[in-house]
Each structure stands twice: as C-alpha cells, then as structure tokens.
Design an enzyme around this catalytic site. Structure first.
Site, mmCIF file in Angstrom:
data_model
loop_
_atom_site.group_PDB
_atom_site.id
_atom_site.type_symbol
_atom_site.label_atom_id
_atom_site.label_comp_id
_atom_site.label_asym_id
_atom_site.label_seq_id
_atom_site.Cartn_x
_atom_site.Cartn_y
_atom_site.Cartn_z
ATOM 1 N N SER A 250 24.743 76.926 40.438
ATOM 2 C CA SER A 250 25.560 75.834 39.908
ATOM 3 C C SER A 250 24.670 74.639 39.597
ATOM 4 C CB SER A 250 26.619 75.446 40.938
ATOM 5 O OG SER A 250 26.008 74.670 41.962
ATOM 6 N N LYS A 251 25.328 73.604 39.103
ATOM 7 C CA LYS A 251 24.619 72.369 38.738
ATOM 8 C C LYS A 251 23.780 71.811 39.879
ATOM 9 C CE LYS A 251 27.973 70.704 35.420
ATOM 10 N NZ LYS A 251 29.061 69.797 35.149
ATOM 11 N N ARG A 252 24.175 72.151 41.105
ATOM 12 C CA ARG A 252 23.427 71.620 42.245
ATOM 13 C C ARG A 252 22.025 72.230 42.333
ATOM 14 N NH1 ARG A 252 25.155 73.165 47.002
ATOM 15 N NH2 ARG A 252 26.617 74.671 46.149
ATOM 16 N N HIS A 253 21.855 73.423 41.732
ATOM 17 C CA HIS A 253 20.562 74.106 41.873
ATOM 18 C C HIS A 253 19.657 73.955 40.668
ATOM 19 C CE1 HIS A 253 23.704 76.552 43.993
ATOM 20 N NE2 HIS A 253 22.900 76.272 44.992
#
Ligand code: GLU
Length: 481
Positions: A250-253
């Site tokens: 996801s955007k977090r990674h």
C-alpha cells in the site's frame, strides 16, 4: 483455439495500483500474443469514487503504459458501452430472466431487519458466518406497506461449485456457504458479481484475470452463469503484490499509483518489465523488451505465491531500459523533466543531444537525466560543499591558467583537450587531481559529473572559459576557515 478475449475491469479509485497494472499487463500480453482482443471496462457503479477525474486517471495510466485496448472507453466496440453505469438496462434484462426462471427473487427486507437478524444470530453463534434468510426466498407475498426491494439470487444449498483456475489450479466451494447475494439494488445498480457476469458474458470474455482477493466471488459468479445457461469463462486469479515485510503493498510502503512512476521519470517499458517479472519468470532473464514479453509470456510460469515489491530491483530494471533507449528518445522524454526544474529546452537542442550519451550511463531515471544535463543548458548552481572545498584561493591561478591554455585548442573536442591539458600538467609537474576537481566544480557546480574533457566539449569553448574564469574569481576571493 477459439479467439482470445480478455478484459481489464478496474473500479476507478483515483489511482491505478501497480498490482492492478500487473493484472492488466498479463491479460494484455496474452491478447497480443494470441492476436486476441483486449477489452477495457470501467466498473463505475460506486458513484462516489467514480468521478470523471478518477476515470481519467485509469485511461491516462493505461495510455502512458502503452497498454492499448481494442474495445473500451474512447475506442468503442461492438459490445459497448464500456462503462457499467451506462449498461443498467442490460442488467435489468438479465435480472428479469433470473426472476422468470426462479433463480432470483425480490426481497423487501429493510436494512434494520437484516441488522436485527444478524444480531440475533450472533447472540447464539459467536463465531459462525451469518447468512440472511429472506422470507421472500420461499415465495412469501410482497408486503403491502413497502415497494422498495432488491433482487437476490436464489443460491443453491446443495452440492459444490468449482473451477480449474489458470494460476491456482482446482478450487471447489460448497454451495451451502453461499449467501442469497444481491444482484440489483433498488436504484438499479448491479452489485459487483452480477454486473461482472453480465458484462463478461455479453462481451464474450474467454478468460477473466483478476486479483486473488476475488477468489471468493468466483463460485457465486459460476452459479450465475449456470443459472443463465451459459458456459463460464476461464479464470486466472493473480496473487497480490506484497510489501517487503509481507503486508499487502500500500501507499505506506511504496509509490503504488502507476502515474507516480511516470512522474519520477521511469519508462513505461521498465515498469511493465518489472511488474511482469513480479510473479512470472522466463528462465533467469530479467530484462525484457515489450516485444519479448509478448512473445515469451506464458501462464504456466506465473507463480501462485505473491511477489514482493523490491524498490532496488525496480530501479535496476529502469536503469537497464534507460541504457538501451536511443539518445534522441531520451532527449525527447527528458524535456518535460527539464521544464519542471525551470529549463525550457527543445528535444532537438544540440547541447542536450550532445550531453545525453555522457549522462545516460550515470542516470537511472529521466529526472536524473534532467538533473545531470541541467548545468549544460541552464545556469550553474554550486553545491555548497564542493564550492567550499575546491574553489579556494590556492586553486584560483590553476583555473585561470587552464582557461588561457584551452583558448587556442582547435577543434574543441575531448581528445584534443585531453592531449593539451595533460601535456601542460606534465610540463608543470602538476598532478591531475589538483586541477581536475576545481575545474569540475567550476564547470558543473558539482563534484561528480561525466569526464572533464567531455564536459568541456559539450559546454563549448566560450562557456567553458567563462565558467573557469568566474570560478577563479570566486576562488580568489573565498575566505578559508
Ligand atoms: N472491478 C473489479 C476490481 O477492480 C474487477 C474484478 C474483475 O476483474 O472481475 O477489482
């Protein structure tokens, strides 16, 4: 073999996830390899998320990647329209058919009634899965006091439903786990399973490829095909793309929207190459042209376990693609990245074209290329550290001497410059490094750049001399601490 008809059916969300791109890519490769048809269908029944802007992002992403579609938005085709929101009449027709055959029924239950039934169920079953038992499944009369209804599928309770997945092999699901799932909402919008089945069958899809988060939807879809008396397509469920730590990417990674890669200066072919390899292999080959991917792709070598995103490897693949791109093409693609850093240049600018062969081997992305050619085309900007270390009074006279020395070099080319400058260094017993770094900083503003004489040649005589002299002045007046 019958004609290959495959589709990519994204629900617009505002960005196109690279996992979705990989799904689209495998279908596209399969279509191109088999001279089949690649369909783009927009599943826009979630009206809040499906704004004109988020649909445009899908089209822009696909176009940028060069994943062209044979049928779909803006292209048309025999089986359109290709937006689900424009196919409501078709869903209503198919719902009528299922009502007529007894495979569907109108359910008048309110949300509150369903919530109450769920609560009551969970009071006695802390864990078990709740399944709503509509009183209208078994033919209760329509209520007099309400007219809003959904259309539900009358799911069989006996037997099981299965398929031979192209990637995951055999999957069977007992029918008694199925819900009487909703086909149409009161406003005529189809739910995903129903819309997908009606579309895939009316569009003649032969293989439906999608993320394996949809495995749970496939048995219900096959039940619908059966109820409609139609042979289902084949299914290929792709493992998710995972983050390096094993979570769903996801955007977090990482950057997950594919246009972010465009904006970082990645090449579409590199993105496709990297994503193709994330879950598929062909021996130990890592770098593929688009044409090679089309020729070599095979479902047999798509792994059934999830690939993990690896930013370093992605950049490596990008670098390799940049290396093989013709210089003129690199120049053309670099122009917008130059504009972004305030340099207006044309793709046929001779200085840009001359610089590219020297900076290309030292850059990974187009943004890197733009940065690396910036001092040839625009004003020089000194990196503070290099300036402080090399533009100091003791180097000033070498810079002036160098400027004087090259004044008469003709032709002003790297071989000749190399010969003259090295001769001068030897005659004066000056080590190269004493002069090279100050000169590099003087001409480029940086401590790292292509070779000194290459830089001189691209800058040309006048600019080289002007920069050496200007830097000499800066050096002479610098105060050393
Ligand atoms: N709209 C669905 C999605 O984006 C499509 C799934 C399918 O291809 O059937 O996940």
């Amino acid at each position: 073999m019958s004609e290959v008809r495959v589709r990519f059916a994204p629900s617009p969300t505002g960005y196109l996830h690279i996992g979705g791109v990989r799904t689209a890519l495998y279908s596209w490769l399969w279509a191109r390899q088999n001279r089949g048809t690649f369909i783009l269908r927009i599943e826009d029944t979630d009206q809040e998320r499906s704004t004109a802007k988020s649909i445009q992002v899908v089209l822009d992403s696909m176009r940028w990647l060069g994943l062209d579609w044979d049928e779909g938005p803006e292209v048309g085709g025999e089986h359109g329209p290709y937006f689900q929101s424009e196919r409501l009449g078709l869903y209503a027709d198919y719902a009528e058919r299922l009502l007529a055959s007894g495979d569907a029924y109108r359910c008048y239950a309110t949300k509150q009634e369903i919530a109450d039934a769920r609560d009551a169920f969970h009071k006695t079953n802390a864990k078990g899965g709740f399944r709503f038992q509509s009183p209208w499944r078994d033919g209760a009369d329509p209520p007099k006091d309400r007219d809003a209804y959904v259309i539900r599928f009358r799911a069989p309770r006996e037997g099981s439903t299965g398929w031979d997945d192209v990637i995951k092999r055999r999957i069977d699901v007992p029918n008694d786990t199925q819900q009487d799932f909703i086909l149409l909402r009161p406003n005529g919008m189809p739910l995903y399973n129903f819309g997908c089945v009606v579309d895939d069958l009316t569009m003649g899809v032969t293989l439906a490829t999608r993320g394996d988060d949809h495995v749970i939807n496939t048995a219900p879809q096959i039940l619908l095909y059966k109820a409609l008396g139609v042979e289902p397509p084949k299914f290929a469920h792709m493992p998710m793309v995972l983050a390096p730590n094993g979570e769903k990417l996801s955007k977090r990674h990482a950057a997950v929207g594919v246009l972010e890669y465009r904006d970082m200066g990645y090449l579409p072919d590199a993105v496709l190459n990297y994503l193709a390899r994330l879950g598929w292999s062909h021996g130990d080959q890592e770098i593929f042209t688009r044409q090679e991917l089309i020729e070599k792709f095979s479902w047999d070598h798509v792994g059934s376990t999830a690939g993990r995103y690896d930013a370093k490897k992605f950049l490596y693949v990008q670098e390799e693609h940049l290396r093989t791109l013709p210089d003129g093409e690199v120049a053309r693609l670099t122009v917008p990245f130059l504009a972004r850093i305030g340099i207006a240049a044309q793709a046929d600018d001779p200085v840009l074209l001359e610089a590219i062969p020297y900076v290309k081997p030292r850059s990974a992305t187009l943004a890197d290329v733009a940065d690396a050619v910036s001092y040839f085309l625009g004003e020089i900007e000194f990196e503070e550290k290099g300036k402080r270390k090399f533009l100091v009074p003791e180097n000033a006279s070498h810079l002036v001497q160098l400027a004087e020395l090259i004044e008469n070099v003709e032709p002003f080319e790297k071989e000749k410059l190399d010969e003259v400058v090295k001769g001068w260094l030897e005659a004066n017993e000056l080590p190269m490094k004493k002069v090279a770094q100050p000169a590099r900083v003087a001409m480029t503003g940086r401590t790292r750049s292509p070779g000194l004489f290459e830089v001189m040649e691209v800058l040309g005589k006048d600019k080289t001399i002007a920069r050496l002299r200007a830097a000499a002045e800066l050096a002479a007046s610098a105060t050393t601490h």
